[in-house]
Design a protein around this motif. Structure first.
Motif, mmCIF file in Angstrom:
data_model
loop_
_atom_site.group_PDB
_atom_site.id
_atom_site.type_symbol
_atom_site.label_atom_id
_atom_site.label_comp_id
_atom_site.label_asym_id
_atom_site.label_seq_id
_atom_site.Cartn_x
_atom_site.Cartn_y
_atom_site.Cartn_z
ATOM 1 N N THR A 38 9.369 10.665 5.069
ATOM 2 C CA THR A 38 9.525 11.282 3.752
ATOM 3 C C THR A 38 9.974 10.226 2.753
ATOM 4 O O THR A 38 10.512 9.182 3.126
ATOM 5 C CB THR A 38 10.567 12.430 3.762
ATOM 6 O OG1 THR A 38 11.826 11.905 4.221
ATOM 7 C CG2 THR A 38 10.127 13.564 4.663
ATOM 8 N N ILE A 39 9.768 10.520 1.475
ATOM 9 C CA ILE A 39 10.190 9.613 0.409
ATOM 10 C C ILE A 39 11.711 9.504 0.410
ATOM 11 O O ILE A 39 12.421 10.499 0.492
ATOM 12 C CB ILE A 39 9.680 10.125 -0.959
ATOM 13 C CG1 ILE A 39 8.146 10.066 -0.999
ATOM 14 C CG2 ILE A 39 10.273 9.305 -2.100
ATOM 15 C CD1 ILE A 39 7.536 10.705 -2.229
ATOM 16 N N TYR A 81 0.842 -1.205 0.000
ATOM 17 C CA TYR A 81 0.000 0.000 0.000
ATOM 18 C C TYR A 81 0.876 1.253 0.000
ATOM 19 O O TYR A 81 0.685 2.166 -0.813
ATOM 20 C CB TYR A 81 -0.910 -0.028 1.223
ATOM 21 C CG TYR A 81 -1.724 1.233 1.429
ATOM 22 C CD1 TYR A 81 -2.716 1.600 0.519
ATOM 23 C CD2 TYR A 81 -1.508 2.046 2.537
ATOM 24 C CE1 TYR A 81 -3.466 2.759 0.710
ATOM 25 C CE2 TYR A 81 -2.251 3.192 2.733
ATOM 26 C CZ TYR A 81 -3.219 3.551 1.816
ATOM 27 O OH TYR A 81 -3.955 4.691 1.999
ATOM 28 N N TYR A 82 1.853 1.287 0.893
ATOM 29 C CA TYR A 82 2.739 2.447 0.942
ATOM 30 C C TYR A 82 3.577 2.576 -0.332
ATOM 31 O O TYR A 82 3.833 3.680 -0.825
ATOM 32 C CB TYR A 82 3.651 2.379 2.170
ATOM 33 C CG TYR A 82 3.021 2.951 3.406
ATOM 34 C CD1 TYR A 82 2.818 4.328 3.531
ATOM 35 C CD2 TYR A 82 2.617 2.133 4.452
ATOM 36 C CE1 TYR A 82 2.232 4.868 4.665
ATOM 37 C CE2 TYR A 82 2.023 2.665 5.599
ATOM 38 C CZ TYR A 82 1.837 4.035 5.697
ATOM 39 O OH TYR A 82 1.252 4.570 6.819
ATOM 40 N N LYS A 83 4.007 1.451 -0.878
ATOM 41 C CA LYS A 83 4.773 1.482 -2.125
ATOM 42 C C LYS A 83 3.941 2.099 -3.245
ATOM 43 O O LYS A 83 4.448 2.900 -4.048
ATOM 44 C CB LYS A 83 5.199 0.059 -2.509
ATOM 45 C CG LYS A 83 6.034 0.002 -3.776
ATOM 46 C CD LYS A 83 6.440 -1.439 -4.102
ATOM 47 C CE LYS A 83 7.248 -1.509 -5.388
ATOM 48 N NZ LYS A 83 7.625 -2.909 -5.727
ATOM 49 N N ALA A 84 2.654 1.751 -3.295
ATOM 50 C CA ALA A 84 1.767 2.321 -4.316
ATOM 51 C C ALA A 84 1.576 3.822 -4.102
ATOM 52 O O ALA A 84 1.588 4.605 -5.057
ATOM 53 C CB ALA A 84 0.419 1.604 -4.295
ATOM 54 N N LEU A 85 1.411 4.237 -2.845
ATOM 55 C CA LEU A 85 1.249 5.666 -2.559
ATOM 56 C C LEU A 85 2.473 6.464 -3.019
ATOM 57 O O LEU A 85 2.346 7.532 -3.622
ATOM 58 C CB LEU A 85 1.042 5.875 -1.059
ATOM 59 C CG LEU A 85 -0.290 5.424 -0.453
ATOM 60 C CD1 LEU A 85 -0.255 5.592 1.062
ATOM 61 C CD2 LEU A 85 -1.454 6.216 -1.039
ATOM 62 N N HIS A 132 4.736 5.546 -5.285
ATOM 63 C CA HIS A 132 4.815 5.480 -6.751
ATOM 64 C C HIS A 132 3.886 6.515 -7.389
ATOM 65 O O HIS A 132 4.269 7.199 -8.357
ATOM 66 C CB HIS A 132 4.438 4.072 -7.215
ATOM 67 C CG HIS A 132 4.395 3.911 -8.704
ATOM 68 N ND1 HIS A 132 5.521 3.868 -9.494
ATOM 69 C CD2 HIS A 132 3.332 3.794 -9.553
ATOM 70 C CE1 HIS A 132 5.179 3.731 -10.760
ATOM 71 N NE2 HIS A 132 3.853 3.676 -10.824
ATOM 72 N N GLU A 133 2.699 6.644 -6.847
ATOM 73 C CA GLU A 133 1.733 7.609 -7.400
ATOM 74 C C GLU A 133 2.193 9.042 -7.176
ATOM 75 O O GLU A 133 2.029 9.903 -8.048
ATOM 76 C CB GLU A 133 0.362 7.363 -6.771
ATOM 77 C CG GLU A 133 -0.291 6.072 -7.250
ATOM 78 C CD GLU A 133 -1.393 5.560 -6.334
ATOM 79 O OE1 GLU A 133 -2.055 4.583 -6.702
ATOM 80 O OE2 GLU A 133 -1.587 6.131 -5.235
ATOM 81 N N LEU A 145 -4.191 2.636 -8.009
ATOM 82 C CA LEU A 145 -3.506 1.454 -7.516
ATOM 83 C C LEU A 145 -3.582 1.375 -5.987
ATOM 84 O O LEU A 145 -3.903 0.322 -5.426
ATOM 85 C CB LEU A 145 -2.050 1.454 -7.972
ATOM 86 C CG LEU A 145 -1.199 0.249 -7.547
ATOM 87 C CD1 LEU A 145 -1.802 -1.048 -8.061
ATOM 88 C CD2 LEU A 145 0.240 0.403 -8.043
ATOM 89 N N SER A 146 -3.293 2.481 -5.311
ATOM 90 C CA SER A 146 -3.350 2.459 -3.844
ATOM 91 C C SER A 146 -4.778 2.228 -3.361
ATOM 92 O O SER A 146 -4.990 1.569 -2.334
ATOM 93 C CB SER A 146 -2.785 3.761 -3.262
ATOM 94 O OG SER A 146 -3.496 4.883 -3.727
#
Length: 495
Positions: A463-464, A308-312, A314-315, A324-325
């Motif tokens: 943060t990213i 879920y976090y990976k999708a967020l 990425h978006e 996706l998320s």
């Protein structure tokens, strides 16, 4: 980490079952290997105790009977698709896999480039390169109406138009760098060509996920659905199995969709298909080797949250809508879990709220939470790493592993000579500085010795991450997630 999977039982049971299926076929068996044959990191995360090389270790039990055939989708080559976990192209991963297989004593000589056309200039160039490297390369084409137009597909203008791959052993493992590579079509094309040549052959599938003898909504099956959410794959109850046997088995949409084609091909060649359902064609024994269901459920829920976090992120990075998320959020609710169940999330956010700057947190193997804050000398991930190593090595918190005097020259080099706007040390710079000081400092040596105990730990940052810190986490085997926001707002981002 609590183990939930019996590795040794799996290796023995799975290799024996594959040998038994080959005997039942009574000829050459084309075994499609779904997922990653080597370094299956997803499986090792959701099945604690399953090691990334489990499948290859299992096949080593029967490697003298095996030949490996590798597929590469021309469309993946054209769009220069990369393997997300290793950040290398699919064609480079194909070469890496072949090297790994050969190093372990497996026979690998043939590559099939699937769905290739005259317009795929890059794929043809890659094909030529593979041949120059000594591999035998064969081409398979897209068949109009696949997989529903069974009469056309099971004909000379369908499978018959594909190159035939001569194989020398009776058990042929068909694998690929990634999903959607055309492995099934390659297997069926080969079975068709063998039939035309009067050679008895058959097909079976080894797909680790979804696990057929676990419920549809078991977290390990939902974690697979989250992992393939970008492919629009969904887990389903196998309707053919339910109709034939009156029992539920978990499958997924693509296997159910393609089953009529498989059934038609086998009916044509043998008069009747030996398989009554997609589940029948599988040989997966993973579900029989789960030793602690609660451990597997917990690990799978953590994987869904990570996805879920990976999708967020990425978006956010690619300025995409949240489709996706949102899809993974629905899966997360089915698994009855949420980001709050990832303990490091709340701990990292608390650091940010308290300090007003980015924060990070790591959960050690014994459940201890260690945090890191941003300072003029260190980024939050680097600070957290040092704090975790000190804790594991039993070094008092007030004792410095790196003195400000040792950090300042590195900062000067970064800002005055290397053009960096950020003077704080990244994780790689901290580890290098720690390694240098280890020649004179017993504390530094003890801290470095604890790096191996970070593998499998959960981390969250507010943060990213930059590519450097992200790579260090990956290399250390640390499972990291991040909030979908940058530390600084800028219009241009180097990717």
């Amino acid at each position: 980490m609590r183990k939930g999977f019996d590795r040794e039982k799996y290796i023995a049971m799975q290799s024996a079952h594959i040998s038994r299926r080959r005997t039942e076929i009574g000829g050459k068996l084309y075994l499609e290997m779904g997922g990653k044959l080597f370094d299956d990191n997803h499986a090792s995360r959701v099945l604690p105790g399953f090691t990334p090389d489990n499948k290859i270790a299992m096949l080593e039990q029967i490697k003298d009977e095996i030949e490996i055939l590798v597929c590469l989708n021309a469309k993946d080559v054209e769009r220069q698709k990369k393997r997300a976990d290793l950040q290398i192209s699919y064609e480079d991963d194909l070469l890496r896999l072949i090297d790994v297989f050969r190093e372990r004593g497996f026979l690998v000589e043939n590559v099939v480039v699937t769905q290739i056309s005259a317009e795929n200039h890059l794929a043809h160039a890659v094909s030529d390169r593979l041949e120059r490297l000594g591999l035998n390369v064969f081409h398979h084409h897209s068949i109009p109406g696949y997989p529903s137009a069974t009469k056309r597909i099971v004909s000379e203008e369908g499978f018959g138009s594909n190159d035939y791959v001569p194989t020398s052993r009776d058990l042929v493992i068909v694998t690929a760098p990634g999903s959607g590579s055309g492995k099934l079509a390659t297997c069926l094309s080969q079975v068709y060509h063998e039939y035309k040549r009067g050679i008895p052959s058959g097909y079976a599938k080894f797909e680790t996920f979804p696990i057929w003898n676990l419920p549809l909504k078991h977290p390990v099956n939902l974690a697979y659905e989250a992992a393939t959410a970008d492919l629009d794959d969904i887990n389903v109850i196998d309707p053919y199995h339910l109709q034939e046997y009156g029992t539920q088995a978990t499958s997924y949409n693509r296997d159910v969709e393609v089953f009529p084609l498989l059934e038609a091909l086998l009916d044509m060649m043998f008069g009747e298909s030996p398989y009554k359902s997609p589940t029948d064609m599988g040989v997966n024994m993973v579900g029989h080797c789960i030793s602690d269901d609660d451990a597997v459920r917990d690990a799978s829920k953590q994987e869904i949250i990570r996805r879920y976090y990976k999708a967020l992120v990425h978006e956010e990075v690619n300025d995409l809508d949240p489709s996706l998320s949102d899809r993974i959020a629905i899966i997360m609710s089915k698994a009855k879990t949420s980001p709050e169940d990832r303990r490091v999330v709340g701990a990292a956010l608390e650091v940010q709220d308290r300090t007003g700057g980015p924060g990070s947190a790591i959960e050690l193997q014994d459940g201890t939470i260690i945090t890191g804050k941003t300072s003029p000398l260190l980024g939050c991930s680097a600070a957290m790493l040092l704090n975790a190593l000190k804790h594991l090595a039993g070094i008092p918190d007030e004792r410095l592993l790196l003195s400000p005097k040792s950090i300042e020259p590195i900062q000067t080099l970064k800002t005055q000579h290397l053009g960096s706007r950020n003077p704080r040390l990244h994780m790689d710079e901290v580890l290098i500085a720690l390694s240098v000081s280890a020649s004179e400092s017993e504390d530094s040596r003890r801290a470095l010795d604890e790096l191996r105990n970070l593998e499998g730990c959960n981390v969250h940052t507010t943060t990213i991450l930059g590519s450097v810190d992200e790579g260090i986490f990956r290399n250390l085997g640390i499972l990291v997630t991040s909030e979908p926001r940058y530390q600084r707002k800028t219009l241009y981002r180097k990717r």
